[in-house]
Scaffold this motif. Structure first.
Motif, short mmCIF file in Angstrom:
data_model
loop_
_atom_site.label_atom_id
_atom_site.label_comp_id
_atom_site.label_asym_id
_atom_site.label_seq_id
_atom_site.Cartn_x
_atom_site.Cartn_y
_atom_site.Cartn_z
N LEU A 90 0.85 -1.18 0.00
CA LEU A 90 0.00 0.00 0.00
C LEU A 90 0.89 1.24 0.00
N ASP A 91 0.39 2.33 -0.58
CA ASP A 91 1.14 3.57 -0.43
C ASP A 91 0.89 4.13 0.96
N ALA A 92 1.73 5.08 1.38
CA ALA A 92 1.65 5.59 2.75
C ALA A 92 0.30 6.23 3.07
N PRO A 93 -0.29 7.05 2.18
CA PRO A 93 -1.60 7.62 2.50
C PRO A 93 -2.68 6.55 2.71
N THR A 94 -2.65 5.49 1.91
CA THR A 94 -3.65 4.43 2.06
C THR A 94 -3.43 3.68 3.37
N ALA A 95 -2.17 3.39 3.70
CA ALA A 95 -1.88 2.72 4.97
C ALA A 95 -2.33 3.59 6.14
N ALA A 96 -2.10 4.89 6.03
CA ALA A 96 -2.54 5.80 7.09
C ALA A 96 -4.06 5.77 7.24
N MET A 97 -4.76 5.74 6.11
CA MET A 97 -6.22 5.66 6.14
C MET A 97 -6.69 4.37 6.81
N VAL A 98 -6.06 3.25 6.47
CA VAL A 98 -6.42 1.96 7.06
C VAL A 98 -6.27 2.00 8.58
N LEU A 99 -5.21 2.65 9.06
CA LEU A 99 -4.93 2.68 10.49
C LEU A 99 -5.54 3.88 11.20
N GLY A 100 -6.22 4.74 10.45
CA GLY A 100 -6.84 5.91 11.06
C GLY A 100 -5.84 6.95 11.53
N LEU A 101 -4.73 7.10 10.79
CA LEU A 101 -3.68 8.03 11.17
C LEU A 101 -3.65 9.24 10.23
N ASP A 102 -3.17 10.35 10.74
CA ASP A 102 -2.88 11.50 9.90
C ASP A 102 -1.75 11.12 8.93
N GLU A 103 -1.86 11.56 7.66
CA GLU A 103 -0.88 11.17 6.66
C GLU A 103 0.53 11.64 7.00
N ASP A 104 0.67 12.86 7.47
CA ASP A 104 2.00 13.37 7.82
C ASP A 104 2.60 12.59 8.98
N LEU A 105 1.77 12.27 9.96
CA LEU A 105 2.26 11.47 11.09
C LEU A 105 2.70 10.09 10.61
N ALA A 106 1.92 9.47 9.73
CA ALA A 106 2.27 8.15 9.22
C ALA A 106 3.59 8.19 8.47
N GLU A 107 3.80 9.21 7.64
CA GLU A 107 5.06 9.34 6.91
C GLU A 107 6.23 9.46 7.87
N ALA A 108 6.08 10.27 8.91
CA ALA A 108 7.15 10.44 9.89
C ALA A 108 7.44 9.14 10.62
N MET A 109 6.39 8.41 10.99
CA MET A 109 6.58 7.14 11.70
C MET A 109 7.26 6.12 10.80
N LEU A 110 6.89 6.09 9.53
CA LEU A 110 7.52 5.17 8.59
C LEU A 110 9.01 5.45 8.46
N GLY A 111 9.36 6.71 8.32
CA GLY A 111 10.76 7.06 8.19
C GLY A 111 11.58 6.64 9.40
N ALA A 112 11.05 6.90 10.59
CA ALA A 112 11.75 6.54 11.81
C ALA A 112 11.88 5.03 11.95
N ALA A 113 10.81 4.30 11.59
CA ALA A 113 10.83 2.85 11.71
C ALA A 113 11.83 2.23 10.76
N ARG A 114 11.89 2.73 9.53
CA ARG A 114 12.85 2.20 8.56
C ARG A 114 14.28 2.42 9.02
N ASP A 115 14.53 3.55 9.66
CA ASP A 115 15.88 3.84 10.15
C ASP A 115 16.31 2.86 11.23
N ARG A 116 15.35 2.32 12.00
CA ARG A 116 15.69 1.42 13.10
C ARG A 116 15.71 -0.05 12.72
N LEU A 117 15.23 -0.37 11.51
CA LEU A 117 15.12 -1.76 11.12
C LEU A 117 16.47 -2.48 11.14
N ARG A 118 17.49 -1.86 10.52
CA ARG A 118 18.79 -2.53 10.40
C ARG A 118 19.37 -2.88 11.77
#
Length: 246
Positions: A90-118
């Motif tokens: 899913l694209d980030a806006p659609t994932a945000a919609m599924v989870l009931g999140l603000d799109e900007d918040l979802a984008e920020a959370m995704l970026g932070a999560a990807r940085d911690r994956l490794r």
């Protein structure tokens, strides 16, 4: 429910199972989560893929009712975002919609999560793949994500032998090994000897997600992006913590 709605729901079920199994780290726990979601209601959302998105949203509602583990490297919402955008594409806006999140918040959370994956986990990986070029590509992806490849097997027997010798902490397996046998059978043999999480890689994930037999908790679809492998590996190695009920 109309016949059309019922057909759309049935077609969406394999993907809801994949999402829930990856989230929980278990076939049984994931399928139970989907069953709970259906019992509580999984209304389709507007759009072409409404039934699938509605099921994802219903699964997410069941998931958030479970206790959170504050010490986990990634929060539950971060993991759901990563799974929806990588595993379920899913694209980030659609994932945000599924989870009931603000799109900007979802984008920020995704970026932070990807940085911690490794940094979150490092695995010793056995790759089961009969196509040499694909196996090399998988090795490069796995190593670029910070993991160690302990062996590459093109046949069932080779996979079992490497697993017994190296004791991998993760198996990445193709389903179809051509003349070398069957990847699912190789995994079944390995799991009688070594307790390790498995990620199946297949062009036809719905064939492994029927709910009718013992099936994998982690399935990614060919072709896939590096982030997809990173997310699936994190979920497999941690067994879906903190929601890991399997």
């Amino acid at each position: 429910m109309s016949d059309t709605d019922r057909a759309a729901l049935l077609a969406a079920l394999p993907y809801a199972r994949r999402f829930a199994r990856a989230l929980t780290g278990s076939q049984a726990a994931g399928d139970a989560m989907v069953a709970d979601a259906l019992r509580h209601g999984a209304a389709a959302v507007p759009g072409q893929d409404g039934a699938r998105l509605g099921l994802f949203a219903a699964v997410a509602r069941v998931a958030v009712a479970k206790p959170e583990e504050p010490a986990a490297p990634l929060s539950r919402t971060e993991r759901m975002l990563l799974l929806l955008t990588s595993l379920e594409e899913l694209d980030a806006p659609t994932a945000a919609m599924v989870l009931g999140l603000d799109e900007d918040l979802a984008e920020a959370m995704l970026g932070a999560a990807r940085d911690r994956l490794r940094a979150a986990t490092a695995a010793r990986v056995l790759i089961i793949e009969d196509e040499a070029i694909i196996a090399m590509d998988l090795q490069q992806l796995v190593e670029s994500a910070g993991h160690e490849v302990v062996g590459i097997a093109a046949t069932e027997d080779a996979a079992v032998a490497i697993a017994e010798r190296e004791r991998p902490t993760l198996v990445l397996a193709d389903v179809n090994l051509g003349h070398g046998g069957d990847g699912a059978t190789a995994v079944e043999r390995i799991l009688t000897r070594v307790s390790t999480p498995v990620i199946f890689v297949t062009a036809y994930p719905e064939r492994l997600l029927t709910g009718s037999r013992v099936e994998p908790a982690f399935v990614i679809t060919k072709p896939f992006e590096p982030t997809t492998l990173a997310v699936a590996t994190y979920q497999a190695v941690t067994r879906g913590l903190p929601l890991g009920a399997g």
